[in-house]
Write a protein that holds these residues in place. Structure first.
Motif, PDB file in Angstrom:
ATOM      1  N   LEU A 220       0.613 -13.970 -12.615  1.00  0.00           N
ATOM      2  CA  LEU A 220      -0.801 -13.945 -12.974  1.00  0.00           C
ATOM      3  C   LEU A 220      -1.307 -15.331 -13.350  1.00  0.00           C
ATOM      4  O   LEU A 220      -2.464 -15.681 -13.081  1.00  0.00           O
ATOM      5  CB  LEU A 220      -1.020 -12.974 -14.135  1.00  0.00           C
ATOM      6  CG  LEU A 220      -0.817 -11.490 -13.808  1.00  0.00           C
ATOM      7  CD1 LEU A 220      -0.917 -10.647 -15.071  1.00  0.00           C
ATOM      8  CD2 LEU A 220      -1.835 -11.022 -12.772  1.00  0.00           C
TER       9      LEU A 220
ATOM     10  N   ILE B  18      -9.835  -8.007  -6.092  1.00  0.00           N
ATOM     11  CA  ILE B  18      -8.834  -7.211  -6.811  1.00  0.00           C
ATOM     12  C   ILE B  18      -8.548  -7.926  -8.131  1.00  0.00           C
ATOM     13  O   ILE B  18      -8.157  -9.098  -8.133  1.00  0.00           O
ATOM     14  CB  ILE B  18      -7.518  -7.074  -6.005  1.00  0.00           C
ATOM     15  CG1 ILE B  18      -7.758  -6.343  -4.693  1.00  0.00           C
ATOM     16  CG2 ILE B  18      -6.451  -6.366  -6.839  1.00  0.00           C
ATOM     17  CD1 ILE B  18      -8.079  -4.870  -4.833  1.00  0.00           C
ATOM     18  N   ASN B  19      -8.747  -7.232  -9.227  1.00  0.00           N
ATOM     19  CA  ASN B  19      -8.480  -7.879 -10.513  1.00  0.00           C
ATOM     20  C   ASN B  19      -7.384  -7.182 -11.303  1.00  0.00           C
ATOM     21  O   ASN B  19      -7.222  -7.417 -12.495  1.00  0.00           O
ATOM     22  CB  ASN B  19      -9.763  -7.950 -11.360  1.00  0.00           C
ATOM     23  CG  ASN B  19     -10.412  -6.592 -11.542  1.00  0.00           C
ATOM     24  OD1 ASN B  19      -9.737  -5.570 -11.513  1.00  0.00           O
ATOM     25  ND2 ASN B  19     -11.733  -6.588 -11.713  1.00  0.00           N
TER      26      ASN B  19
ATOM     27  N   GLY C 208      -1.435  -6.486  -5.083  1.00  0.00           N
ATOM     28  CA  GLY C 208      -2.662  -7.054  -5.643  1.00  0.00           C
ATOM     29  C   GLY C 208      -2.607  -8.553  -5.825  1.00  0.00           C
ATOM     30  O   GLY C 208      -3.632  -9.200  -6.058  1.00  0.00           O
ATOM     31  N   LEU C 209      -1.406  -9.156  -5.704  1.00  0.00           N
ATOM     32  CA  LEU C 209      -1.265 -10.608  -5.832  1.00  0.00           C
ATOM     33  C   LEU C 209      -1.514 -11.293  -4.489  1.00  0.00           C
ATOM     34  O   LEU C 209      -1.328 -10.695  -3.428  1.00  0.00           O
ATOM     35  CB  LEU C 209       0.139 -10.957  -6.332  1.00  0.00           C
ATOM     36  CG  LEU C 209       0.472 -10.523  -7.761  1.00  0.00           C
ATOM     37  CD1 LEU C 209       1.982 -10.607  -8.002  1.00  0.00           C
ATOM     38  CD2 LEU C 209      -0.277 -11.392  -8.776  1.00  0.00           C
ATOM     39  N   LYS C 210      -1.891 -12.568  -4.557  1.00  0.00           N
ATOM     40  CA  LYS C 210      -2.148 -13.315  -3.326  1.00  0.00           C
ATOM     41  C   LYS C 210      -0.868 -13.533  -2.527  1.00  0.00           C
ATOM     42  O   LYS C 210      -0.906 -13.636  -1.297  1.00  0.00           O
ATOM     43  CB  LYS C 210      -2.780 -14.673  -3.662  1.00  0.00           C
ATOM     44  CG  LYS C 210      -4.213 -14.593  -4.167  1.00  0.00           C
ATOM     45  CD  LYS C 210      -4.738 -15.987  -4.471  1.00  0.00           C
ATOM     46  CE  LYS C 210      -6.182 -15.934  -4.971  1.00  0.00           C
ATOM     47  NZ  LYS C 210      -6.687 -17.278  -5.353  1.00  0.00           N
TER      48      LYS C 210
ATOM     49  N   SER D  34      -5.151  -0.692  -3.025  1.00  0.00           N
ATOM     50  CA  SER D  34      -3.953  -1.522  -2.856  1.00  0.00           C
ATOM     51  C   SER D  34      -2.780  -0.685  -2.353  1.00  0.00           C
ATOM     52  O   SER D  34      -2.013  -1.118  -1.480  1.00  0.00           O
ATOM     53  CB  SER D  34      -3.581  -2.192  -4.185  1.00  0.00           C
ATOM     54  OG  SER D  34      -4.558  -3.127  -4.580  1.00  0.00           O
TER      55      SER D  34
ATOM     56  N   GLN E 250      -9.057   0.519  -7.499  1.00  0.00           N
ATOM     57  CA  GLN E 250      -8.379  -0.636  -6.902  1.00  0.00           C
ATOM     58  C   GLN E 250      -6.906  -0.332  -6.639  1.00  0.00           C
ATOM     59  O   GLN E 250      -6.339  -0.760  -5.621  1.00  0.00           O
ATOM     60  CB  GLN E 250      -8.520  -1.853  -7.814  1.00  0.00           C
ATOM     61  CG  GLN E 250      -9.941  -2.396  -7.882  1.00  0.00           C
ATOM     62  CD  GLN E 250     -10.021  -3.719  -8.615  1.00  0.00           C
ATOM     63  OE1 GLN E 250      -9.049  -4.454  -8.681  1.00  0.00           O
ATOM     64  NE2 GLN E 250     -11.185  -4.023  -9.152  1.00  0.00           N
TER      65      GLN E 250
ATOM     66  N   LYS F  60      -2.063 -15.518  -9.061  1.00  0.00           N
ATOM     67  CA  LYS F  60      -3.310 -14.785  -9.290  1.00  0.00           C
ATOM     68  C   LYS F  60      -3.503 -13.662  -8.274  1.00  0.00           C
ATOM     69  O   LYS F  60      -2.747 -13.527  -7.305  1.00  0.00           O
ATOM     70  CB  LYS F  60      -4.517 -15.719  -9.327  1.00  0.00           C
ATOM     71  CG  LYS F  60      -4.368 -16.869 -10.348  1.00  0.00           C
ATOM     72  CD  LYS F  60      -5.641 -17.649 -10.484  1.00  0.00           C
ATOM     73  CE  LYS F  60      -5.446 -18.892 -11.353  1.00  0.00           C
ATOM     74  NZ  LYS F  60      -4.815 -18.614 -12.650  1.00  0.00           N
ATOM     75  N   THR F  61      -4.536 -12.870  -8.496  1.00  0.00           N
ATOM     76  CA  THR F  61      -4.777 -11.682  -7.670  1.00  0.00           C
ATOM     77  C   THR F  61      -5.600 -12.007  -6.426  1.00  0.00           C
ATOM     78  O   THR F  61      -6.246 -13.049  -6.342  1.00  0.00           O
ATOM     79  CB  THR F  61      -5.505 -10.594  -8.476  1.00  0.00           C
ATOM     80  OG1 THR F  61      -6.743 -11.118  -8.954  1.00  0.00           O
ATOM     81  CG2 THR F  61      -4.657 -10.132  -9.654  1.00  0.00           C
ATOM     82  N   LYS F  62      -5.587 -11.077  -5.484  1.00  0.00           N
ATOM     83  CA  LYS F  62      -6.350 -11.215  -4.248  1.00  0.00           C
ATOM     84  C   LYS F  62      -7.846 -11.137  -4.540  1.00  0.00           C
ATOM     85  O   LYS F  62      -8.251 -10.594  -5.574  1.00  0.00           O
ATOM     86  CB  LYS F  62      -5.975 -10.095  -3.270  1.00  0.00           C
ATOM     87  CG  LYS F  62      -4.547 -10.134  -2.764  1.00  0.00           C
ATOM     88  CD  LYS F  62      -4.285  -8.937  -1.863  1.00  0.00           C
ATOM     89  CE  LYS F  62      -2.852  -8.961  -1.328  1.00  0.00           C
ATOM     90  NZ  LYS F  62      -2.563  -7.772  -0.489  1.00  0.00           N
TER      91      LYS F  62
ATOM     92  N   VAL G 194      -3.189  -6.076 -11.048  1.00  0.00           N
ATOM     93  CA  VAL G 194      -1.883  -6.012 -10.386  1.00  0.00           C
ATOM     94  C   VAL G 194      -1.295  -4.638 -10.679  1.00  0.00           C
ATOM     95  O   VAL G 194      -1.249  -4.191 -11.829  1.00  0.00           O
ATOM     96  CB  VAL G 194      -0.939  -7.110 -10.899  1.00  0.00           C
ATOM     97  CG1 VAL G 194       0.454  -6.932 -10.302  1.00  0.00           C
ATOM     98  CG2 VAL G 194      -1.479  -8.484 -10.549  1.00  0.00           C
TER      99      VAL G 194
END
Length: 695
Positions: free
Chosen positions: A508, A517-518, A665-667, A555, A551, A512-514, A520
């Protein structure tokens, strides 16, 4: 998915599976360009399997013999006795999938269950068919059975196939007596109601009889008279000529193989004369025993007969031994058995509705995914586009054991974090070979300065000081996460030693998240006997609100799709549809609405109870017009308490394999392990991470 294979299976020997395979193969070859034949188990490896060699040669299949079979009976029984059932099935899947890449359809023929030892407490053919995802064509042996026995076997076999989680394609009741065949034909419509097609085939004695060529080969005898073409004659029964000539001739029958001592030329000549007489039966041939051959004068007499077509063999063995060996000669169909081939194909054509089979192939689908199939697909997908995964917990023996497996399977490129000498020494003490792994020590790595500066710039707005950035980056988990962020690795797997928070926090902070999407979240792949379900969130978010739940659903759907699972999303609650109310139900209802608005392309249903989501019969009552009810594949739980307990309950009570948690949800892919994970859990999670990294 439309089926691209069929699996022919019989419980008893002598059921006639090869004849069914011949009929189906001829039909398939006439409609599909590239068809393969595969026999998962053959009797032995020391000599080629007759069915495999026949199918390859007769149908001119462009396939090597070694590609067309999996293991021998001894190998299968040894692997199962040693507890290597998983390796056995994975090996068969590997061979099967190799054929799938090059062929449009695969026709499989199982070895009869009776060919294995009685210690097996399961039907090996159904087990293999289930793992290959092939619909089953069952072949029943109706020889010497009453109509009641045959009908009972049909029903029992049909129920067994369904119970084992296989798709039942059709039943062939073969070798039926004329009485049973005719009686069952009149009942066929009723018998076929509410079950797979049933095809009836009568007993044809000639197909269960050896040819003279097969007798010749079994005895190691010599052809004295006649031609190779005459060896195609079929032997219906054998008779030893031990009487005087005038008495013996009265016992002759059509199709007899007459066995006579080679020093009794008068019986041989009388038998030949009877064969050409219109008043006596036509025999199949003569075997002269004892190694005695007729005198040249006698041979000349016979050779002077125009168009002499009766095969006469000479056996070096005595009459008694020869008669015993002739009785043991099995009936086979070889590429040279032209008469038998024509008879078998005519039998199939006359009694099988090919149009019905074609329609069944075009409409039959198989959605079965066993745990072994899913695990195999993970490796194949990961291997297709190899990614580099970093493992920061090299001090744990489970990580090192998993590393060796992954290296040997050539699934991913691996980086271990730690002191190289210590890691390799630890591996050696465990008896492991880590040749090919890259080992980086964060404390002495030339990457450290770059990582510290990047981390400092990322976190400076949050008040981070440079000395604190240096201290943080010494942590293997932070160092590994930075490797992923900067592209030195494609993904990271941690958590065998560290907590979930220790794994997620660096992700995080750095990755960070996509976009859009906030939160994970996580999913588990729940591998049941014949299907894989996706459960989310069972590991990260304690009590998500409606926005977060929406979300998580989106995901989870994307994760399912990435792994070949069609997402049909059930937003779970203790109430279905509009039947209930309350804060928890309203949260799920709102989350469902938000998820549908964000992703109108997805099938989403909620609120819905678990039974309505998974059971088609319950779904018909509670939500009859739903695209999800009764066929859900993605299950979104309202909170962590419900999700975590449910996945563990299903895992422990049903024996399901739970793979996860898989973070989403993460990049870039970061995944967490349970501190109680097994080596196979690590292997699967690394493969999943690599697939996520493929995008």
């Amino acid at each position: 998915m439309q089926v691209k294979s069929l699996y022919i299976a019989s419980l008893e020997r002598g059921a006639g599976s090869l004849i069914i395979a011949m009929g189906l193969m001829e039909m398939l070859k006439g409609r599909i360009e590239k068809v393969a034949f595969f026999r998962p188990v053959v009797p032995e490896k020391s000599k080629p399997d007759g069915d495999v060699t026949f199918m390859l040669e007769h149908f001119s299949l462009q396939l090597d013999y070694n590609q067309a079979y999996g293991y021998s009976v001894d190998e299968v029984e040894s692997m199962i006795a040693s507890g290597n059932h998983h390796d056995l099935m994975e090996g068969l899947i590997d061979k099967f999938k190799s054929l799938e890449k090059d062929y449009d359809f695969i026709l499989c023929e199982g070895l009869s269950s009776g060919s294995f030892t009685s210690s097996f407490d399961f039907d090996i053919n159904l087990e293999i068919a289930k793992h290959l995802g092939s619909p089953v064509v069952s072949v029943l042996n109706g020889y010497n059975k009453s109509i009641k026995e045959v009908i009972e076997e049909i029903h029992i076999e049909s129920e067994t196939i369904k119970t084992k989680g296989c798709v039942h394609f059709a039943t062939f009741a073969n070798r039926l007596s004329p009485v049973v065949f005719n009686a069952m034909k009149s009942q066929l419509e009723n018998l076929s109601k509410n079950q797979s097609p049933i095809f009836l085939m009568p007993e044809v004695p000639e197909l269960d009889s050896p040819t003279i060529a097969e007798v010749k080969a079994a005895l190691g005898s010599q052809l004295l008279l006649g031609s190779d073409q005459d060896l195609r004659r079929v032997v219906r029964q054998s008779k030893v000529a031990a009487m005087t000539m005038e008495h013996f001739l009265n016992y002759l029958e059509d199709g007899d193989l007459v066995i006579v001592p080679g020093d009794r030329p008068e019986i041989m000549l009388a038998t030949i004369a009877a064969n050409y007489s219109k008043l006596f039966p036509t025999i199949a041939g003569i075997v002269l025993t004892g190694g005695f051959t007729p005198k040249p004068t006698t041979l000349s007499l016979i050779q002077g007969i125009d168009q002499f077509t009766l095969p006469v063999l000479s056996s070096p063995k005595d009459t008694f031994t020869t008669a015993l060996e002739v009785d043991k000669v099995p009936a086979r169909i070889t590429p040279q058995s032209k008469r038998k081939i024509a008879l078998a194909m005519g039998l199939f054509d006359a009694n099988v509705d090919k149009t019905k089979i074609e329609e069944k192939i075009s409409t039959t689908t198989s959605t079965a995914i066993t745990p072994i199939m899913f695990g195999y697909s993970l490796f194949e997908k990961a291997r297709h586009d190899k990614k580099t995964i970093v493992l920061p917990e090299s001090g744990d023996p489970r990580i090192l054991r998993a590393t060796e497996i992954l290296l040997r399977r050539d699934v991913v490129n691996l980086i271990l974090l730690g002191n190289e000498k210590e890691v390799l020494h630890h591996a050696t003490t465990l008896g492991l070979d880590l040749m090919g792994v890259r080992i980086i020590d964060p404390e002495s790595s030339e990457l450290m300065d770059e990582f510290v500066n990047v981390f400092y710039e990322l976190r400076k707005p949050k008040g981070l000081k440079l000395p604190a950035a240096k201290d943080t980056m010494v942590s293997p988990t932070h160092f590994a996460t930075m490797m992923v962020y900067l592209g030195y690795a494609d993904g990271m797997v941690s958590g065998a030693v560290n907590t979930t928070a220790d794994t997620i926090r660096p992700a995080l902070q750095i990755i960070k998240t996509k976009p859009n999407i906030n939160v994970v979240s996580s999913v588990f792949f729940m591998c049941l006997e014949i299907r894989v379900l996706v459960y989310g969130d069972c590991a990260v978010n304690q009590d998500p609100n409606a926005d977060e739940l929406a979300q998580i659903a989106i995901s989870s759907a994307d994760t399912a799709k990435a792994f070949g699972i069609e997402p049909r999303i059930a937003m779970l609650s203790y109430s279905t549809g509009d039947s209930g109310s309350g804060d928890e139900v309203e949260k799920v209802r709102t989350a469902t609405q938000k998820a549908k608005a964000l992703r109108p392309d997805l099938f989403i249903e909620g609120p819905i109870q678990y039974d309505a989501a998974v059971d088609p019969n319950v779904a018909k009552t509670k939500l009859p017009n739903s695209q999800v009810a009764g066929q859900a594949t993605v299950f979104i739980f309202p909170d962590l308490n419900t999700g975590n307990n449910t996945y563990k309950a299903v895992q422990r009570s049903s024996g399901a394999l739970a793979i996860g948690p898989v973070l989403q949800g993460l990049k870039k892919p970061i995944n967490d392990l349970s501190r109680g994970c097994l080596v196979e859990d690590i292997v699967n999670t690394v493969a999943i991470t690599a697939i996520q990294a493929q995008g």
